[in-house]
Design an enzyme around this catalytic site. Sequence first.
Site, PDB file in Angstrom:
ATOM      1  N   ARG A   1     -71.859  -9.955 -19.094  1.00 32.70           N
ATOM      2  CA  ARG A   1     -70.457 -10.301 -18.866  1.00 32.70           C
ATOM      3  C   ARG A   1     -69.474  -9.306 -19.434  1.00 32.70           C
ATOM      4  O   ARG A   1     -68.519  -8.917 -18.769  1.00 32.70           O
ATOM      5  CB  ARG A   1     -70.116 -11.657 -19.514  1.00 32.70           C
ATOM      6  N   THR A   2     -69.668  -8.936 -20.681  1.00 28.53           N
ATOM      7  CA  THR A   2     -68.621  -8.127 -21.318  1.00 28.53           C
ATOM      8  C   THR A   2     -68.500  -6.780 -20.617  1.00 28.53           C
ATOM      9  O   THR A   2     -67.420  -6.366 -20.213  1.00 28.53           O
ATOM     10  CB  THR A   2     -68.926  -7.951 -22.818  1.00 28.53           C
TER      11      THR A   2
ATOM     12  N   LYS B   1     -81.330  10.704 -29.164  1.00 26.48           N
ATOM     13  CA  LYS B   1     -81.692  11.993 -29.768  1.00 26.48           C
ATOM     14  C   LYS B   1     -81.185  12.101 -31.195  1.00 26.48           C
ATOM     15  O   LYS B   1     -81.373  13.113 -31.856  1.00 26.48           O
ATOM     16  CB  LYS B   1     -81.077  13.143 -28.957  1.00 26.48           C
TER      17      LYS B   1
ATOM     18  N   ARG C   1     -69.766  -1.354 -27.602  1.00 35.07           N
ATOM     19  CA  ARG C   1     -70.549  -2.420 -28.243  1.00 35.07           C
ATOM     20  C   ARG C   1     -71.682  -1.775 -29.019  1.00 35.07           C
ATOM     21  O   ARG C   1     -72.340  -0.866 -28.516  1.00 35.07           O
ATOM     22  CB  ARG C   1     -71.116  -3.372 -27.200  1.00 35.07           C
TER      23      ARG C   1
ATOM     24  N   HIS D   1     -65.910 -10.023 -32.160  1.00 29.47           N
ATOM     25  CA  HIS D   1     -65.940  -9.823 -30.696  1.00 29.47           C
ATOM     26  C   HIS D   1     -64.560 -10.210 -30.139  1.00 29.47           C
ATOM     27  O   HIS D   1     -64.407 -11.244 -29.493  1.00 29.47           O
ATOM     28  CB  HIS D   1     -67.052 -10.693 -30.106  1.00 29.47           C
TER      29      HIS D   1
HETATM   30  C1  NCD Z   1     -71.735 -13.019 -26.808  1.00 25.07           C
HETATM   31  C2  NCD Z   1     -71.970 -11.788 -27.659  1.00 25.07           C
HETATM   32  O1  NCD Z   1     -72.383 -10.734 -27.138  1.00 25.07           O
HETATM   33  O2  NCD Z   1     -71.694 -11.888 -28.835  1.00 25.07           O
HETATM   34  N1  NCD Z   1     -71.849 -12.740 -25.445  1.00 25.07           N
HETATM   35  C3  NCD Z   1     -70.756 -12.310 -24.761  1.00 25.07           C
HETATM   36  O3  NCD Z   1     -70.237 -11.241 -25.004  1.00 25.07           O
HETATM   37  N2  NCD Z   1     -70.210 -13.131 -23.857  1.00 25.07           N
HETATM   38  C4  NCD Z   1     -72.528 -14.203 -27.237  1.00 25.07           C
HETATM   39  C5  NCD Z   1     -74.020 -14.077 -27.313  1.00 25.07           C
HETATM   40  O4  NCD Z   1     -74.598 -13.040 -27.009  1.00 25.07           O
HETATM   41  O5  NCD Z   1     -74.632 -15.082 -27.667  1.00 25.07           O
END
Ligand code: NCD
Length: 304
Positions: A51-52, A80, A101, A129
């Site tokens: 999703r993100t 590397k 991320r 997040h």
């Molecule tokens: C979450 C995350 O990555 O922290 N997912 C997301 O970005 N929607 C929650 C999760 O992974 O449980």
Amino acid sequence: MKSLIDIQELSTAEIDKLIEIANDIILNPSKYSEKCKGKKLATLFYEPSTRTRLSFEAAMYELGGNVLGFASSDNSSASKGESVADTVRVVSDYVDIIAIRHPKEGAPLVASMHSLVPIINAGDGGHNHPTQTLADLLTIKREKGTFDNLTIGMCGDLKFGRTVHSLIGAMSRYQNVKFVLISPEELKIPSYIKQEILDEKNIDYVETRSLEEAIPDLDILYMTRVQRERFFNEDDYLRLKDTYILNEKKIIKAKSDLSILHPLPRVNEIAVEIDNDPRACYFKQTLNGKYIRMALILKLLGVE
Ligand code: NCD
């Protein structure tokens, strides 16, 4: 140049403005379809995501911009041995904005210190997040019409769940918000969140193990996945993973206007039978995530 590393960097007025723009995008998408023409977003994902990353990419495409990046550190020069600082220094020469991320807490902050363009924290380890929180806030605002006077249950992995940490930070700034923190002993909210946010701001909260006992009082129930990848020991994960499973039986005593949220992915925490309940908001939440990320990209790029 502004980055977004922690949700608390945005004032509540700035959040209101982002929500206003996201709501306008929902109503008038064509008005925004060329706003980022000629601009590029890089998505640097050192950890799995559906999703993100895809909502960031869809957001940039729907603004008329372009996207490049990597979805795994395995196919970047991180494999590397390149540092985040060097990667970001280089990529920021190629693009206008970066979403990153990383499994290490603080990596996006380090990235922002070496970047020539705005950095967005798309999740750093078990820490924060902020853009998930923006999606959560847009959903709460659209469902409830307000951020005030809400009792919010947060259930599951409150220790490693970065979405929980950021959402508590954001919601603790509104009037008369109460938290019910539902978790097994081993997955309780970290003490730094209690000290620096809940106690510091004198927020009303209780900790409990029982979802059944908590549920009747809640306006919002935020379910979370047990964060397997942050465990040191697989046996602990196996023991704790199915502590909470929300099903039809458990929501019998819930309010009729409860909003059930989950950042997703779900494993077993919410039975699929709940998906058709009008109180289930998690698929609206994922769509809202795209719209609020569009609003955020516009803001950080300074596009009117
Ligand atoms: C979450 C995350 O990555 O922290 N997912 C997301 O970005 N929607 C929650 C999760 O992974 O449980």
